[in-house]
Design an enzyme around this catalytic site. Structure first.
Site: not given
Ligand SMILES: NC(=O)c1ccc[n+]([C@@H]2O[C@H](COP(=O)([O-])OP(=O)(O)OC[C@H]3O[C@@H](n4cnc5c(N)ncnc54)[C@H](O)[C@@H]3O)[C@@H](O)[C@H]2O)c1
Length: 260
Positions: A19, A26, A161, A168
């Site tokens: 990710g 994150i 959302y 989720k």
């Molecule tokens: N940013 C926030 O406010 C927040 C809060 C709570 C939870 N999250 C969750 O944290 C996680 C990471 O998100 P983030 O905010 O770091 O954003 P980010 O954009 O940095 O990471 C999202 C990742 O998902 C990957 N991804 C999407 N489709 C994919 C696929 N088909 N195969 C493999 N990888 C794939 C992307 O390549 C990317 O690396 C997600 O699950 C998001 O829902 C984010």
């Protein structure tokens, strides 16, 4: 906290982090915290377009295994686990930090979400974690820890959302059931619930800036979280100090989830 003050409590542990898109991700915070506490890393990128952003970060963290994993491409996840089996022969930590929903389905409200968009969001953001857990468990011969990133919108309605709320919620339920099924192997499963963070994925949510402002105002600790807060929480949960904790949703949000 400087890295120099940290003990290598995860020394010798092998961690697969899926990710990382860039240094706001994150997943990058998790990888950095695992590395700072001594773990060896496997880091993946989505595809060739993402590689130039992720590969330098993987090198910086001394990742010994790297490669492309798009969970929607059959065989790529399996190939990454083959690499891990060949090079490491085992795995201790797994991080699923990925989410996706088609923009029109994400931004149109749940009532307007198409069946295809719903299925796609559920597959990439939830079922892929179950696939990863199935591949990872046989390699966690000495027990292990698995993490999936959730959000407060799983349990309470957060404006804009939309479809990600039910997705989720399913992810958090999947963590509970996986914790139940894998507990006898000494494998612990956590849903992490970070407060809002300015990342690329978050940019897809309408009025995200508003969420950030509200989160900072609501949090008893009075500040937004950063990716290292999430990373070090995961690092702690991966240590034997947390060996009796599993299956729950762990909030790393400054306490914002407590406030009505
Ligand atoms: N940013 C926030 O406010 C927040 C809060 C709570 C939870 N999250 C969750 O944290 C996680 C990471 O998100 P983030 O905010 O770091 O954003 P980010 O954009 O940095 O990471 C999202 C990742 O998902 C990957 N991804 C999407 N489709 C994919 C696929 N088909 N195969 C493999 N990888 C794939 C992307 O390549 C990317 O690396 C997600 O699950 C998001 O829902 C984010």
């Amino acid at each position: 906290m400087g890295d120099e003050t940290l003990r290598p409590v995860l020394a010798g542990q092998k961690a697969l982090v899926i990710g990382v898109a860039n240094d706001d991700s994150i997943a990058y915070g998790c990888a950095k915290a695992f590395r700072a506490t001594g773990a060896d890393l496997a880091i993946t990128w989505l595809n060739e377009k993402a590689r130039p952003y992720v590969e330098p970060l993987a090198h910086e963290l001394g990742a010994s295994i790297t490669g492309a994993v798009d969970v929607a491409v059959p065989g790529q996840l399996e190939a990454m686990f083959d690499q891990i089996r060949t090079k490491w022969g085992r795995l201790d930590i797994l991080v699923h930090s990925i989410a996706f929903a088609p923009k029109s389905d994400l931004q149109g409200g749940l009532l307007n979400c198409s069946a295809e968009g719903f299925a796609k969001a559920m597959d990439i953001s939830c079922h892929s974690f179950i696939r990863m857990a199935k591949l990872a468990a046989p390699l966690m011969t000495d027990g292990g820890t698995m993490f999936a990133m959730s959000y407060y919108g799983a349990n309470r309605v957060v404006a804009n959302y939309n479809v990600m709320g039910p997705v989720k919620a399913a992810l958090e339920a999947a963590c509970r059931y996986l914790a139940y099924e894998l507990g006898s192997q000494g494998i612990r499963v956590h849903a992490m619930s970070p407060g809002p963070l300015k990342t690329r994925a978050a940019a897809g949510l309408k009025d995200f800036e508003l969420l950030l402002t509200e989160a900072a105002q609501k949090a008893p600790l009075g500040e937004l979280v950063d990716i290292m807060d999430v990373g070090f929480t995961c690092a702690y949960l991966a240590t034997p100090f947390a060996k009796r904790i599993t299956g729950g949703t762990v909030y790393a949000d400054g306490g914002a989830n407590l406030i009505a």
